[in-house]
Design an enzyme around this catalytic site. Structure first.
Site, PDB file in Angstrom:
ATOM      1  N   GLU A   1      37.151  33.249  49.664  1.00 31.07           N
ATOM      2  CA  GLU A   1      38.518  32.886  49.309  1.00 31.07           C
ATOM      3  C   GLU A   1      39.496  33.318  50.402  1.00 31.07           C
ATOM      4  O   GLU A   1      40.451  32.605  50.717  1.00 31.07           O
ATOM      5  CB  GLU A   1      38.898  33.514  47.972  1.00 31.07           C
TER       6      GLU A   1
ATOM      7  N   GLU B   1      31.266  33.407  41.575  1.00 33.84           N
ATOM      8  CA  GLU B   1      31.827  34.086  40.410  1.00 33.84           C
ATOM      9  C   GLU B   1      31.300  33.558  39.076  1.00 33.84           C
ATOM     10  O   GLU B   1      31.169  34.307  38.110  1.00 33.84           O
ATOM     11  CB  GLU B   1      33.361  33.988  40.439  1.00 33.84           C
TER      12      GLU B   1
END
Length: 259
Positions: free
Chosen positions: A113, A133
């Site tokens: 990210e 995730e």
């Protein structure tokens, strides 16, 4: 001692995550160091290009396991924990200077990210990247869901995030995540070549073009960032996340895998 090193190479500032013994896992101290380094780079008129890289065997393994454990125990603290992270990541996107993530070894979860918040990415062919995730019952909530579709397209982004897929440098280049790839021992040279191309262009024009393209690519960015945290607040209180973190710590498959 700071966990972030700064190295100036003329008008190019290298910001280096320096926690190699922990694979540059993003703990509170490292994140605070990055925040300070990004602000200083953005405000320094002598800096024209920013390169973000990691010391040691990999770019970064992502969010520190201890922080994830604390989140699983106190999910009500999620927004308080996440807000400064989002602000720090956004600095890379908002500064009127080109930013490059130089990825070797791996960029996992929150580290991928972070690289998405950069304008461009160079990557070693044998390095890996992934937003994993969903494997522990969460979503990429520091801009991953909001930024990745603009970089690789919606269908590919859905596959990467929803299936928690990990890709190598060659695949990353094929789908558009990595701008340039190279063998690991040639990665510095490839990054320098890209930097040189950026330095050959007028800095204000580069910065303003960056700002316009970011706005065009993600017109609802503020809204989707808020949707990320709302979804994560719900997931952080779920049984799936509790089981996912237990399974991760115990090095086993979670019970929901293969349902």
């Amino acid at each position: 001692m700071s966990l972030v090193a700064v190295e100036d190479r003329g008008p190019v500032r290298h910001i280096v995550m320096d926690r190699p013994e922990k694979r540059n896992a993003l703990n509170k101290e490292l994140l605070e160091g990055l925040d300070e380094a990004f602000r200083e780079a953005a405000d320094d008129p002598s800096v024209r290009v920013v390169v973000l890289r990691g010391e040691g065997p990999m770019f970064s393994s992502g969010m520190d396991v201890g922080d994830l454990r604390n989140l699983s125990e106190s999910p009500g603290n999620l927004r308080e924990y996440r807000t400064p992270l989002v602000e720090m990541y956004n600095q890379l996107e908002e500064m009127l200077k080109p930013t490059i993530a130089q990825i070797h070894g791996g960029a996992i979860g929150g580290a991928m990210e972070l690289s998405l918040a950069c304008d461009m990415r160079t990557m070693a062919e044998d390095a890996v990247a992934g937003l994993v995730e969903t494997r522990i019952g969460l979503i990429p909530d520091v801009g991953g869901c909001s930024r990745l579709p603009a970089v690789v397209g919606l269908g590919v982004a859905k596959e990467l995030i929803m299936a928690g897929k990990v890709i190598d440098g060659r695949e990353a280049h094929r789908i558009g995540f990595a701008n340039r790839i190279a063998p690991a021992d040639e990665l510095d040279a490839v990054t320098d070549q890209l930097v040189g191309e950026l330095l050959a262009c007028a800095p204000m024009a580069v910065g303003l073009a960056k700002r316009i393209m970011d706005s065009a690519a993600k017109p609802a960015f503020g809204s989707t960032l808020e949707q990320e945290v709302i979804a994560q607040e719900f997931l952080a209180k779920s049984d799936d996340f509790a089981e996912g973190t237990r399974a991760f710590q115990e090095k086993r498959d979670p019970e929901f895998a293969g349902r």
